[in-house]
Design a protein around this motif. Structure first.
Motif, PDB file in Angstrom:
ATOM      1  N   GLY A 247       6.035  11.656   1.160  1.00  0.00           N
ATOM      2  CA  GLY A 247       7.037  11.226   0.187  1.00  0.00           C
ATOM      3  C   GLY A 247       6.368  10.756  -1.088  1.00  0.00           C
ATOM      4  O   GLY A 247       5.380  10.004  -1.036  1.00  0.00           O
ATOM      5  N   PRO A 248       6.881  11.162  -2.239  1.00  0.00           N
ATOM      6  CA  PRO A 248       6.219  10.870  -3.513  1.00  0.00           C
ATOM      7  C   PRO A 248       6.269   9.419  -3.940  1.00  0.00           C
ATOM      8  O   PRO A 248       5.581   9.038  -4.896  1.00  0.00           O
ATOM      9  CB  PRO A 248       6.976  11.758  -4.501  1.00  0.00           C
ATOM     10  N   ASN A 249       7.057   8.585  -3.252  1.00  0.00           N
ATOM     11  CA  ASN A 249       7.194   7.188  -3.670  1.00  0.00           C
ATOM     12  C   ASN A 249       6.190   6.251  -3.006  1.00  0.00           C
ATOM     13  O   ASN A 249       6.214   5.046  -3.252  1.00  0.00           O
ATOM     14  CB  ASN A 249       8.614   6.695  -3.396  1.00  0.00           C
ATOM     15  N   PHE A 250       5.324   6.779  -2.147  1.00  0.00           N
ATOM     16  CA  PHE A 250       4.289   5.946  -1.548  1.00  0.00           C
ATOM     17  C   PHE A 250       3.257   5.566  -2.621  1.00  0.00           C
ATOM     18  O   PHE A 250       3.102   6.270  -3.621  1.00  0.00           O
ATOM     19  CB  PHE A 250       3.595   6.704  -0.412  1.00  0.00           C
ATOM     20  N   PRO A 251       2.514   4.468  -2.415  1.00  0.00           N
ATOM     21  CA  PRO A 251       1.441   4.125  -3.342  1.00  0.00           C
ATOM     22  C   PRO A 251       0.430   5.272  -3.450  1.00  0.00           C
ATOM     23  O   PRO A 251       0.204   5.998  -2.489  1.00  0.00           O
ATOM     24  CB  PRO A 251       0.807   2.882  -2.711  1.00  0.00           C
ATOM     25  N   LYS A 252      -0.200   5.384  -4.615  1.00  0.00           N
ATOM     26  CA  LYS A 252      -1.047   6.551  -4.858  1.00  0.00           C
ATOM     27  C   LYS A 252      -2.229   6.626  -3.894  1.00  0.00           C
ATOM     28  O   LYS A 252      -2.600   7.715  -3.451  1.00  0.00           O
ATOM     29  CB  LYS A 252      -1.536   6.578  -6.298  1.00  0.00           C
ATOM     30  N   GLU A 253      -2.834   5.497  -3.529  1.00  0.00           N
ATOM     31  CA  GLU A 253      -3.979   5.560  -2.619  1.00  0.00           C
ATOM     32  C   GLU A 253      -3.566   6.061  -1.238  1.00  0.00           C
ATOM     33  O   GLU A 253      -4.350   6.728  -0.559  1.00  0.00           O
ATOM     34  CB  GLU A 253      -4.675   4.199  -2.529  1.00  0.00           C
ATOM     35  N   ALA A 254      -2.345   5.766  -0.814  1.00  0.00           N
ATOM     36  CA  ALA A 254      -1.844   6.324   0.448  1.00  0.00           C
ATOM     37  C   ALA A 254      -1.621   7.825   0.306  1.00  0.00           C
ATOM     38  O   ALA A 254      -1.942   8.602   1.219  1.00  0.00           O
ATOM     39  CB  ALA A 254      -0.546   5.628   0.862  1.00  0.00           C
ATOM     40  N   LEU A 255      -1.073   8.241  -0.829  1.00  0.00           N
ATOM     41  CA  LEU A 255      -0.894   9.674  -1.079  1.00  0.00           C
ATOM     42  C   LEU A 255      -2.234  10.397  -1.127  1.00  0.00           C
ATOM     43  O   LEU A 255      -2.356  11.530  -0.647  1.00  0.00           O
ATOM     44  CB  LEU A 255      -0.134   9.892  -2.385  1.00  0.00           C
ATOM     45  N   GLN A 486       1.333   6.423   8.774  1.00  0.00           N
ATOM     46  CA  GLN A 486       1.671   6.566   7.363  1.00  0.00           C
ATOM     47  C   GLN A 486       2.224   5.272   6.760  1.00  0.00           C
ATOM     48  O   GLN A 486       1.882   4.920   5.627  1.00  0.00           O
ATOM     49  CB  GLN A 486       2.671   7.716   7.178  1.00  0.00           C
ATOM     50  N   ILE A 487       3.067   4.566   7.508  1.00  0.00           N
ATOM     51  CA  ILE A 487       3.582   3.290   6.991  1.00  0.00           C
ATOM     52  C   ILE A 487       2.429   2.297   6.853  1.00  0.00           C
ATOM     53  O   ILE A 487       2.329   1.577   5.859  1.00  0.00           O
ATOM     54  CB  ILE A 487       4.689   2.741   7.907  1.00  0.00           C
ATOM     55  N   GLY A 488       1.535   2.278   7.849  1.00  0.00           N
ATOM     56  CA  GLY A 488       0.364   1.417   7.758  1.00  0.00           C
ATOM     57  C   GLY A 488      -0.502   1.767   6.565  1.00  0.00           C
ATOM     58  O   GLY A 488      -1.010   0.886   5.859  1.00  0.00           O
ATOM     59  N   ALA A 489      -0.664   3.063   6.294  1.00  0.00           N
ATOM     60  CA  ALA A 489      -1.443   3.494   5.128  1.00  0.00           C
ATOM     61  C   ALA A 489      -0.781   3.036   3.837  1.00  0.00           C
ATOM     62  O   ALA A 489      -1.461   2.603   2.891  1.00  0.00           O
ATOM     63  CB  ALA A 489      -1.586   5.016   5.139  1.00  0.00           C
ATOM     64  N   GLY A 490       0.550   3.122   3.785  1.00  0.00           N
ATOM     65  CA  GLY A 490       1.269   2.667   2.603  1.00  0.00           C
ATOM     66  C   GLY A 490       1.091   1.181   2.362  1.00  0.00           C
ATOM     67  O   GLY A 490       0.894   0.739   1.220  1.00  0.00           O
ATOM     68  N   VAL A 491       1.140   0.387   3.434  1.00  0.00           N
ATOM     69  CA  VAL A 491       0.946  -1.058   3.305  1.00  0.00           C
ATOM     70  C   VAL A 491      -0.489  -1.371   2.885  1.00  0.00           C
ATOM     71  O   VAL A 491      -0.729  -2.212   2.009  1.00  0.00           O
ATOM     72  CB  VAL A 491       1.297  -1.765   4.624  1.00  0.00           C
ATOM     73  N   MET A 492      -1.453  -0.674   3.487  1.00  0.00           N
ATOM     74  CA  MET A 492      -2.853  -0.899   3.114  1.00  0.00           C
ATOM     75  C   MET A 492      -3.065  -0.608   1.626  1.00  0.00           C
ATOM     76  O   MET A 492      -3.739  -1.360   0.921  1.00  0.00           O
ATOM     77  CB  MET A 492      -3.776  -0.024   3.967  1.00  0.00           C
ATOM     78  N   ALA A 493      -2.499   0.503   1.150  1.00  0.00           N
ATOM     79  CA  ALA A 493      -2.622   0.844  -0.266  1.00  0.00           C
ATOM     80  C   ALA A 493      -1.934  -0.190  -1.142  1.00  0.00           C
ATOM     81  O   ALA A 493      -2.443  -0.572  -2.203  1.00  0.00           O
ATOM     82  CB  ALA A 493      -2.035   2.232  -0.513  1.00  0.00           C
ATOM     83  N   ASN A 494      -0.783  -0.660  -0.704  1.00  0.00           N
ATOM     84  CA  ASN A 494      -0.039  -1.660  -1.468  1.00  0.00           C
ATOM     85  C   ASN A 494      -0.804  -2.967  -1.580  1.00  0.00           C
ATOM     86  O   ASN A 494      -0.626  -3.730  -2.538  1.00  0.00           O
ATOM     87  CB  ASN A 494       1.319  -1.902  -0.804  1.00  0.00           C
ATOM     88  N   GLU A 495      -1.686  -3.224  -0.601  1.00  0.00           N
ATOM     89  CA  GLU A 495      -2.464  -4.457  -0.606  1.00  0.00           C
ATOM     90  C   GLU A 495      -3.881  -4.241  -1.130  1.00  0.00           C
ATOM     91  O   GLU A 495      -4.770  -5.065  -0.903  1.00  0.00           O
ATOM     92  CB  GLU A 495      -2.471  -5.067   0.798  1.00  0.00           C
TER      93      GLU A 495
END
Length: 516
Positions: A247-255, A486-495
């Protein structure tokens, strides 16, 4: 219009991704079928899109039609159609795969043993590809030992020696027919016995999506219609995967982490999916490989994530890894051996949290740990706030309701369900064997995915509780649970974690390398 833009100059490495020196084996002859990966956009991969009686496409720019490697017609913007006549199906031979592995010597020994057992038509066929990158060559092949040929899949299953791993279809004669390109004014502009290939300066719109690079139309193997194939450069392919697999709305580092996994997975499975051995393409556009819908949904963030990881893959030792991923692990990762029966390097059953603990499924679900995908412990940005419902969930029903669900999803009707028991779990807690007792019969479901499908659950990490006349399932996570959450990756990138930190957290002992 320039059709190909190729360059042999490797791009600068993305730090801290490794670069590698030219291998000492440079100059040695490469095996037939080696894939040229010298372009900065990566090699061309063939993706099977869809089969129809005819196709309409919208050209936004002029385009060339090619038959073979020869340009035969230049089209103009507008709505065009491709149709077929006089189609005949392909002819296949059916072979049984007896053995498969990366050791070619072991494969040869297996052939000798089969010949001694009275199966003279035994041989080794490579599965997978050798990739010639600018600075190194990576051999991703396995070797399969086949016995046959047989006239049908049923005959192969009946008469082939054991162990029988899978029936392989090898193409004996391709499908044939005449393809016609019809212009917006209704005139037939090109007729060809060979596949028709289109290339345009702008992605071509077809079946609701926009596809870059080459579109190829050819008779389908069953002779009933036209097969559409997108021959696409790897970086454009990854652009078309990210919006649908993350999904394109995830933080860029997760993408960026997802881009590396998408690229790695494509290289790993290319030529290895035995169900595609008789087809005219390498990958599918669905979950059998990865979801790919062209570049219509690509965004500035997706484009940036792909560009900033261009050519980067994940390796364990000197081989690109399979790189699985899933929506949410629920706080505990699962073993790939438990999920698919194969050990994927870098993965394993372990907590997705700073804590180390012995897994008791019921207490783990009821008292969640501080995991990356835990919405009680971490902020979830709006781009994937929906993932909060994945961490813990519940599904309840009467015995009759559960019986109807099982019957609908498995084809075996247990009647009103009186009990469900998890008879076997993987080391990461996922159910691997489920016994369902009903008024009509007992149904046993084996396999993590089959159990999810049978009960209509987000994940196989659950426990069952009986409350009065209802059976309640309490579970954690969404998906198979192996590889990257993927959700964990998004949170890691967000932090504040960068994509390599995310990858190395979920795939231990791996390295990220820029290969072109």
């Amino acid at each position: 219009m320039a059709i190909f833009v190729l360059s042999c100059a490797p791009r600068e490495a993305v730090q801290p991704v490794q670069t590698v020196p030219v291998q000492a084996s440079e100059g040695k002859a490469l095996p037939p079928g080696t894939v040229d990966c010298s372009s900065p956009m990566g090699p061309f991969v063939r993706v099977g899109i869809e089969q129809r009686q005819s196709f309409e496409f919208q050209a936004r720019d002029s385009f060339w039609v090619m038959v073979g490697n020869q340009g035969v017609f230049r089209g103009w913007p507008g709505r065009w159609r491709v149709r077929a006549r006089g189609l005949s199906p392909a002819r296949f031979q059916f072979w049984m795969m007896i053995w498969r592995g990366p050791d070619s010597s072991a494969a040869s020994d297996t052939v000798v043993s089969l010949i001694q057992r009275g199966y003279p038509r035994s041989f080794v066929v490579p599965m997978g590809k050798v990739f010639a990158f600018p600075a190194e060559t990576i051999d991703m092949r396995d070797f399969a030992v086949l016995v046959g040929p047989y006239r049908s899949e049923a005959e192969a299953m009946k008469n082939a020696p054991r162990p029988r791993q899978a029936v392989i279809k090898l193409l004996e004669k391709p499908a044939s027919g005449t393809l016609e390109l019809v212009s917006p004014d209704g005139e037939v502009r090109v007729m060809a016995q060979a596949p028709l290939r289109l290339i345009s300066g702008e992605p071509v719109e077809i079946i609701g999506n926009r596809y870059p690079d080459f579109l190829e139309f050819l008779p389908s193997s069953d002779g009933s219609g036209i097969l559409l194939v997108n021959e696409v450069q790897m970086e454009n392919y990854v652009r078309g995967v990210l919006p649908y697999e993350m999904g394109p709305n995830f933080p860029k580092e997760a993408l960026k982490a997802q881009a590396v996994l998408a690229r790695s997975h494509a290289f790993f499975v290319w030529g290895k999916k035995f169900k595609l051995t008789g087809e005219a393409y390498d990958l599918t556009d669905d979950v059998f490989t990865q979801v790919y819908r062209g570049v219509g949904e690509a965004s500035a963030r997706v484009d940036s994530a792909v560009e900033e990881t261009r050519g980067v893959v994940l390796l364990y030792g000197n081989r690109i890894i399979k790189a699985p991923f899933h929506a949410s692990c629920g706080g505990y990762l699962e073993s790939s051996q438990a999920v698919w029966g194969e050990e994927i390097p870098g993965t394993g059953a372990r907590p997705d949290s700073p804590d180390s603990f012995a897994l008791d499924v019921e207490s783990f679900i009821d008292s969640p740990p501080d995991a990356w995908c835990n919405p009680r412990a971490h902020d979830f940005p709006s781009g994937f706030r929906y993932g909060r419902s994945y961490f813990r969930w519940e599904k309840s029903g009467t015995g009759a309701e559960w019986g109807a669900i099982v019957a609908r999803n498995t084809g075996s009707d247990p009647g009103a369900v009186s009990s469900m028991e998890v008879a076997e779990r993987g080391p990461g807690g996922r159910a691997l064997r489920l016994v369902i007792r009903g008024s009509k019969r007992t149904v046993t479901v084996e396999g993590e995915f089959n159990i999810r499908k049978a009960l209509g659950l987000k994940s196989a990490l659950f426990y069952i509780e009986k409350q009065d006349k209802r059976l309640v399932i309490r579970g954690a996570g969404f998906g198979h649970g192996s590889g990257m959450c993927q959700i964990g990756a998004g949170v890691m990138a967000n932090e504040g974690k960068v994509y390599t930190e995310i990858l190395f957290h979920y795939f231990r002992g791996t390295t990220a390398r820029k290969v072109y």
